[in-house]
Design a protein around this motif. Structure first.
Motif, PDB file in Angstrom:
ATOM      1  N   LEU A  95     -40.056 -27.385  23.252  1.00 58.42           N
ATOM      2  CA  LEU A  95     -39.260 -25.918  23.998  1.00 58.42           C
ATOM      3  C   LEU A  95     -39.507 -25.024  24.771  1.00 58.42           C
ATOM      4  CD1 LEU A  95     -36.249 -26.424  21.564  1.00 58.42           C
ATOM      5  CD2 LEU A  95     -36.348 -28.066  23.295  1.00 58.42           C
ATOM      6  N   PHE A  99     -34.548 -24.089  28.316  1.00 56.95           N
ATOM      7  CA  PHE A  99     -33.266 -23.131  28.592  1.00 56.95           C
ATOM      8  C   PHE A  99     -33.600 -21.433  27.714  1.00 56.95           C
ATOM      9  CE2 PHE A  99     -30.827 -25.737  27.072  1.00 56.95           C
ATOM     10  CZ  PHE A  99     -30.088 -24.961  26.641  1.00 56.95           C
ATOM     11  N   SER A 106     -31.784 -24.795  18.905  1.00 51.49           N
ATOM     12  CA  SER A 106     -33.024 -26.223  17.140  1.00 51.49           C
ATOM     13  C   SER A 106     -33.786 -25.268  16.304  1.00 51.49           C
ATOM     14  CB  SER A 106     -34.671 -26.312  18.251  1.00 51.49           C
ATOM     15  OG  SER A 106     -35.312 -26.667  17.875  1.00 51.49           O
ATOM     16  N   GLY A 109     -30.805 -26.023  13.897  1.00 55.54           N
ATOM     17  CA  GLY A 109     -30.710 -27.325  13.585  1.00 55.54           C
ATOM     18  C   GLY A 109     -31.535 -27.670  12.894  1.00 55.54           C
ATOM     19  N   ILE A 112     -30.576 -26.239   9.693  1.00 56.35           N
ATOM     20  CA  ILE A 112     -29.347 -26.827   9.065  1.00 56.35           C
ATOM     21  C   ILE A 112     -29.865 -28.224   7.717  1.00 56.35           C
ATOM     22  CG2 ILE A 112     -27.019 -28.468   8.838  1.00 56.35           C
ATOM     23  CD1 ILE A 112     -26.442 -26.948  11.200  1.00 56.35           C
ATOM     24  N   PHE A 113     -30.880 -28.853   8.689  1.00 55.69           N
ATOM     25  CA  PHE A 113     -31.848 -29.691   8.132  1.00 55.69           C
ATOM     26  C   PHE A 113     -32.543 -29.369   6.699  1.00 55.69           C
ATOM     27  CE2 PHE A 113     -36.190 -31.507   7.893  1.00 55.69           C
ATOM     28  CZ  PHE A 113     -35.705 -33.121   7.366  1.00 55.69           C
ATOM     29  N   ASN A 116     -30.024 -28.868   3.862  1.00 55.20           N
ATOM     30  CA  ASN A 116     -29.705 -30.299   3.331  1.00 55.20           C
ATOM     31  C   ASN A 116     -30.518 -31.384   2.925  1.00 55.20           C
ATOM     32  OD1 ASN A 116     -26.223 -29.865   3.900  1.00 55.20           O
ATOM     33  ND2 ASN A 116     -27.593 -29.680   5.595  1.00 55.20           N
TER      34      ASN A 116
ATOM     35  N   ALA B 368     -21.690 -23.958  12.328  1.00 52.09           N
ATOM     36  CA  ALA B 368     -22.598 -24.798  13.545  1.00 52.09           C
ATOM     37  C   ALA B 368     -22.118 -26.357  13.396  1.00 52.09           C
ATOM     38  CB  ALA B 368     -23.404 -24.739  11.979  1.00 52.09           C
ATOM     39  N   LEU B 371     -20.781 -25.633  17.121  1.00 54.00           N
ATOM     40  CA  LEU B 371     -21.876 -25.786  17.958  1.00 54.00           C
ATOM     41  C   LEU B 371     -22.231 -26.771  18.370  1.00 54.00           C
ATOM     42  CD1 LEU B 371     -22.905 -23.671  19.560  1.00 54.00           C
ATOM     43  CD2 LEU B 371     -24.519 -23.149  17.685  1.00 54.00           C
ATOM     44  N   VAL B 375     -23.518 -28.916  21.280  1.00 57.28           N
ATOM     45  CA  VAL B 375     -24.593 -28.652  22.080  1.00 57.28           C
ATOM     46  C   VAL B 375     -24.873 -30.492  21.960  1.00 57.28           C
ATOM     47  CG1 VAL B 375     -26.711 -28.707  21.651  1.00 57.28           C
ATOM     48  CG2 VAL B 375     -25.253 -26.852  21.228  1.00 57.28           C
ATOM     49  N   MET B 379     -23.366 -28.845  26.679  1.00 57.41           N
ATOM     50  CA  MET B 379     -22.502 -27.724  27.021  1.00 57.41           C
ATOM     51  C   MET B 379     -21.898 -27.791  28.199  1.00 57.41           C
ATOM     52  SD  MET B 379     -25.254 -25.821  25.325  1.00 57.41           S
ATOM     53  CE  MET B 379     -26.299 -26.017  25.438  1.00 57.41           C
ATOM     54  N   PHE B 418     -26.182 -37.020   3.428  1.00 56.58           N
ATOM     55  CA  PHE B 418     -26.675 -36.863   4.808  1.00 56.58           C
ATOM     56  C   PHE B 418     -26.360 -36.847   5.847  1.00 56.58           C
ATOM     57  CE2 PHE B 418     -28.523 -39.771   1.790  1.00 56.58           C
ATOM     58  CZ  PHE B 418     -29.818 -39.573   1.768  1.00 56.58           C
ATOM     59  N   LEU B 420     -25.043 -33.927   7.140  1.00 53.69           N
ATOM     60  CA  LEU B 420     -24.963 -32.768   7.088  1.00 53.69           C
ATOM     61  C   LEU B 420     -26.960 -32.270   7.765  1.00 53.69           C
ATOM     62  CD1 LEU B 420     -23.449 -30.639   5.726  1.00 53.69           C
ATOM     63  CD2 LEU B 420     -23.490 -30.523   8.108  1.00 53.69           C
ATOM     64  N   LEU B 421     -28.068 -33.796   7.455  1.00 54.10           N
ATOM     65  CA  LEU B 421     -28.944 -33.075   7.643  1.00 54.10           C
ATOM     66  C   LEU B 421     -29.035 -34.287   9.419  1.00 54.10           C
ATOM     67  CD1 LEU B 421     -31.655 -33.698   5.052  1.00 54.10           C
ATOM     68  CD2 LEU B 421     -31.394 -35.835   5.790  1.00 54.10           C
ATOM     69  N   GLY B 424     -28.478 -31.350  11.759  1.00 55.06           N
ATOM     70  CA  GLY B 424     -29.831 -30.737  12.357  1.00 55.06           C
ATOM     71  C   GLY B 424     -30.659 -31.143  13.182  1.00 55.06           C
ATOM     72  N   LEU B 425     -30.826 -32.161  12.794  1.00 51.51           N
ATOM     73  CA  LEU B 425     -32.189 -33.495  13.310  1.00 51.51           C
ATOM     74  C   LEU B 425     -31.445 -33.769  14.143  1.00 51.51           C
ATOM     75  CD1 LEU B 425     -33.695 -36.188  10.396  1.00 51.51           C
ATOM     76  CD2 LEU B 425     -34.580 -34.447  11.907  1.00 51.51           C
ATOM     77  N   MET B 427     -29.648 -31.969  16.555  1.00 51.16           N
ATOM     78  CA  MET B 427     -29.356 -30.864  17.278  1.00 51.16           C
ATOM     79  C   MET B 427     -31.412 -30.752  17.788  1.00 51.16           C
ATOM     80  SD  MET B 427     -27.279 -27.933  15.253  1.00 51.16           S
ATOM     81  CE  MET B 427     -26.990 -26.642  16.053  1.00 51.16           C
ATOM     82  N   VAL B 428     -31.792 -30.599  17.253  1.00 50.31           N
ATOM     83  CA  VAL B 428     -33.549 -30.593  16.975  1.00 50.31           C
ATOM     84  C   VAL B 428     -33.907 -31.794  18.625  1.00 50.31           C
ATOM     85  CG1 VAL B 428     -35.807 -30.184  16.458  1.00 50.31           C
ATOM     86  CG2 VAL B 428     -33.868 -29.313  14.967  1.00 50.31           C
ATOM     87  N   MET B 431     -32.288 -30.612  21.410  1.00 51.54           N
ATOM     88  CA  MET B 431     -32.834 -29.649  22.778  1.00 51.54           C
ATOM     89  C   MET B 431     -33.848 -30.380  23.065  1.00 51.54           C
ATOM     90  SD  MET B 431     -31.006 -26.648  22.617  1.00 51.54           S
ATOM     91  CE  MET B 431     -30.268 -27.948  22.959  1.00 51.54           C
ATOM     92  N   ILE B 432     -34.799 -30.652  22.763  1.00 48.37           N
ATOM     93  CA  ILE B 432     -36.256 -31.686  23.009  1.00 48.37           C
ATOM     94  C   ILE B 432     -35.975 -32.300  23.813  1.00 48.37           C
ATOM     95  CG2 ILE B 432     -38.770 -32.390  22.202  1.00 48.37           C
ATOM     96  CD1 ILE B 432     -38.218 -31.722  18.993  1.00 48.37           C
ATOM     97  N   PRO B 435     -31.357 -31.480  26.735  1.00 48.08           N
ATOM     98  CA  PRO B 435     -31.384 -29.983  26.522  1.00 48.08           C
ATOM     99  C   PRO B 435     -30.193 -30.197  27.255  1.00 48.08           C
ATOM    100  CG  PRO B 435     -32.988 -29.402  27.585  1.00 48.08           C
ATOM    101  CD  PRO B 435     -32.660 -31.697  27.033  1.00 48.08           C
TER     102      PRO B 435
END
Lengths: 304, 464
Positions: A95, A99, A106, A109, A112-113, A116, B368, B371, B375, B379, B418, B420-421, B424-425, B427-428, B431-432, B435
């Motif tokens: 990243l 931006f 991230s 994220g 949270i990961f 959990n 979260a 959000l 995301v 956005m 799983f 929320l797991l 999280g994944l 969201m990452v 972004m990669i 975005p």
């Protein structure tokens, strides 16, 4: 007065743990300017690694507390360092140049990961470790109120001091420390001068995670109970400490940690224990709004 | 990735092996040993099989990924990039410059709304009667609540570019406003709804005002702190809020004053239908649909006003905005207040639907999740948020009922664990790789001269 001294001791113990976590926040912010929101959860992962390692050693029949502590310390540091490294590599490195808010999102994220992940792998219950280092020194006793310094507290303060000395040496006197400080001042210029910036950033994350691992182990020893959600509040408090001390400043992070630890214990002792987290969060908001450069930080100049 | 094109099979194998090795290191000891409460303290149960499976899976995924990248890199050498700077003079524009997916977003929102309008009917017909359809309508209500929250937060995050991690605080303010006003003062839902929105909006201004000078990530952390403070106060201020026990027996929604009950003065008697408790559920469904659509409509209209344009300009470059004479304080505050107001509406809907509020419902995770929906949806994109809400909230619900997953993973398998797991994944990953979100190509609201679609590859340059 007696209560005051006792709370002072408790506060400094707690503050050392916060200070260790805060260094991870402040170093990462200094070098790539991001709030590593997942740092608190890396800390939480380390408490679990420490917990399971302790249980494993007990199962193997190692009864010497000192030996067990040392082994667990090494294992926890190594495995948490791997977590810090992987998180940076997977979630933050791609990243760079994206931006403004991308790394923070991230990081949320990742946070949270991680929490959990631990919940799924280990269950949602609190995990308690039998206390292994009991007793302490009675400093003085008056009117039946004894001010004590427990062995745990001595251990926490001693480990923190030794570690901070070593860490200070690493940053101030070694080639890695020079590279780290150079990247912090000007990443592009450092790269032009032949510093491997990616490697330095990676090592910064690893170092932050190692310190968080030590904090995790000490936290586990001190409280004896951990749960998968334990990353959030200590994480926010350590971040508060980093901001209070001036984000980007290493001594600032330690001082900030001690102050936050003291405020928390004194607040609990003299005002109300229910609102102690409110106090921590309020300090965070107040510091960010009114003195964003903290105690030892330098004011940020935004260039167009 | 350019170097990958010349990698030998052995190098790829080695790389995948390295990944598996790191995965192994990460699995020890958190996955490899489970802690269980035994007779005397915690006991360890080794699970090396699971670790081996995970490492093998990661090895395989990395191997496939490298091979795919390899092939793509090999092909990229042969075909010139559609975005390359040196296009021949007078050449036909490359097809890739006109993203084909633009038709879908244009049609998507009306389609979504249309489906949402008829969902209770479809569900009732499909499952034969209103009562068996209750599960689907409840799920629809849940998803629409998140759609509305997503659209509300979208104003703050997506349009104005202010990362708000404490959005759930306004949701809580709305819920508690309705709960307290109705239980203490006996006000009806239709009086409380605007009041709840108003209170939440006021809180938005109050919390927004001090934090406006802060830069992006500091602002995010302070809003997080405010959100937590409000939750902690709700827990500890027992006299007013009931503490962790919350407030129960909140009056139910009425059909504009007519209660949903059997009897001569109930809703069913008014419209001449036999009494059915499902009427209330269907009414709640349409209520949240209307609220969500209101949110969307207001957002869409505001985007065409100078205010909305100022928001988007602010998101792209605050300093440029200020030098153009835009009042950034006012612009940010209106975004905060409006977002908060819709959060408040959603909150009072939550309270009237549940009949019960407690601080548990308003923790950071909820913020979260909202959000994450914004995301993942991209956005600023209305349809994207709706799609993300359906996928994120509805998806795991549906997975729970799939029998074959239980057959594969064992009887105790609960996909919700799983959820929320994966959040999280996702969201990452988002972004990669994307975005700008799922719906990543879109038209700018205003354009100078020729309108050009904004692709995800332009994210770094700050367009649109």
């Amino acid at each position: 007065m007696d209560v005051f001294v006792q709370q002072l001791i408790n506060g400094l113990t707690l503050g050392s743990i916060y200070g260790l976590i805060a260094i991870g926040y402040t170093m990462v912010f200094g070098i790539i300017g991001m709030v590593n929101f997942a740092h608190g959860d890396v800390f939480m992962v380390s408490t679990f690694i420490a917990l399971i390692s302790f249980l494993g050693l007990t199962a193997l029949g190692i009864s010497s507390v000192a030996l067990a502590f040392l082994l667990v310390l090494i294992v926890t540091m190594a495995l948490t360092a791997l977590w810090g490294f992987s998180v940076e590599r997977i979630a933050y490195r791609p990243l760079r140049g994206s931006f403004r808010l991308a790394p923070l999102i991230s990081a949320i994220g990742v946070s949270i990961f991680l929490s959990n992940f631990v919940q799924v792998a280990q269950g949602a219950r609190n995990k308690a470790l039998p206390s292994m280092l009991d007793g302490g020194l009675t400093l003085f006793e008056r009117d039946g109120y004894a001010v004590t310094l427990s062995y745990k507290q001595i251990l926490i303060m001693a480990v923190t001091s030794v570690l901070l000395l070593g860490f200070w040496y690493l940053v101030q006197r070694t080639p890695f420390g020079r590279a780290q400080r150079a990247c912090e001042q000007d990443r592009k210029m450092a790269a032009l001068l032949g510093i491997d910036v990616d490697r330095t950033i990676s090592l910064t994350f690893v170092l932050g995670a190692v310190l968080a691992a030590v904090a995790g182990l000490l936290y586990l020893l001190y409280y004896g109970v951990v749960s998968f959600s334990d990353g959030f509040v200590p994480g926010v408090k350590a971040f508060t400490a980093a901001v209070l001390g001036g984000i980007g400043s290493l001594p600032g992070a330690v001082i900030g940690g001690l102050i936050i630890g003291l405020i928390e214990t004194f607040w609990s002792a003299y005002f109300s224990i229910e609102y102690k987290d409110v106090a921590a969060f309020s300090i965070l908001a107040i510091v960010l709004i009114f003195m964003p450069s903290g105690l030892l930080g330098r004011a940020e100049v935004e260039k167009v | 990735m350019a170097a990958a094109s010349s990698a030998s099979p052995a190098a790829i194998l080695k790389d995948a092996g390295l990944f598996a090795l790191v995965a192994f290191g990460l699995c020890v000891p958190i996955v490899s040993h489970r802690t269980d409460l035994g007779a005397d303290g915690l006991e360890l149960t080794p699970r090396w099989g699971l670790v081996a499976g995970l490492c093998a899976a990661i090895f395989a995924v990395r191997l496939v990924q490298r091979l795919v990248l390899e092939r793509r890199a090999a092909r990229a050498v042969l075909t010139p990039s559609p975005h390359q700077a040196t296009e021949p003079v007078g050449a036909e524009p490359n097809a890739a410059q006109y993203p084909s997916s633009l038709g879908l977003p244009r049609l998507g929102l009306p389609l979504f709304v249309g489906f949402a309008l008829f969902l209770p009917l479809i569900a009732a017909l499909a499952s034969g009667g209103l009562s068996p359809a209750r599960y689907w309508i409840d799920l629809g209500i849940l998803i629409l609540t998140y759609v509305m929250l997503g659209w509300g937060l979208n104003i703050v995050v997506g349009l104005a570019g202010l990362l708000d991690l404490g959005y759930v605080a306004f949701y809580a303010v709305g819920a508690y406003s309705y709960a307290l006003l109705s239980t203490v003062f006996g006000l009806s839902f239709w009086v409380c709804l605007p009041l709840a929105g108003l209170f939440a909006g006021l809180w938005g201004v109050m919390l927004g005002f001090p934090v406006l000078r802060l830069r992006g990530d500091y602002l995010a952390i302070v809003t997080l702190a405010f959100g937590e403070i409000i939750r902690l106060v709700l827990i500890n201020w027992t006299d007013v809020t009931g503490g962790s026990a919350g407030i129960s027996s909140i009056p139910r929604a009425t059909f504009f004053g007519v209660p949903f009950k059997a009897g001569p003065d109930g809703f069913s008697a008014l419209v001449g239908l036999p009494f059915d408790p499902m009427h209330r559920i269907v009414f709640l469904y349409y209520l949240i649909l209307a609220l969500a659509l209101l949110t969307s409509l207001v957002t869409l209209r505001l985007r065409r006003l100078p205010l909305g344009r100022a928001w988007e300009a602010l998101r792209e470059d605050e300093i440029a905005c200020r030098s153009l004479g835009i009042d950034t304080t006012k612009t940010k505050l209106t975004a905060f207040a409006l977002g908060a107001m819709f959060g408040g509406f959603a909150g009072s809907f939550f309270a009237v639907r549940q009949g019960f509020v407690s601080p548990e419902s308003f923790n950071f995770l909820e913020s979260a999740i909202i959000l994450a929906i914004v995301v993942l949806g991209g956005m600023g994109s209305q349809l994207g948020v709706a799609v993300a809400a359906v996928a994120m909230v509805g998806g795991p619900e549906l997975l729970r009922n799939l029998g074959f997953l239980k057959a594969v993973f064992g009887e105790g398998f609960d996909p919700n664990e799983f959820r929320l797991l994966l959040f999280g994944l996702a969201m990452v990953a988002m972004m990669i790789w994307r975005p700008r979100g799922l719906i990543s190509d879109r038209m700018p609201t205003v354009a100078l001269g020729q309108r050009k679609a904004i692709g995800k590859d332009l994210v770094r340059e700050g367009h649109g």
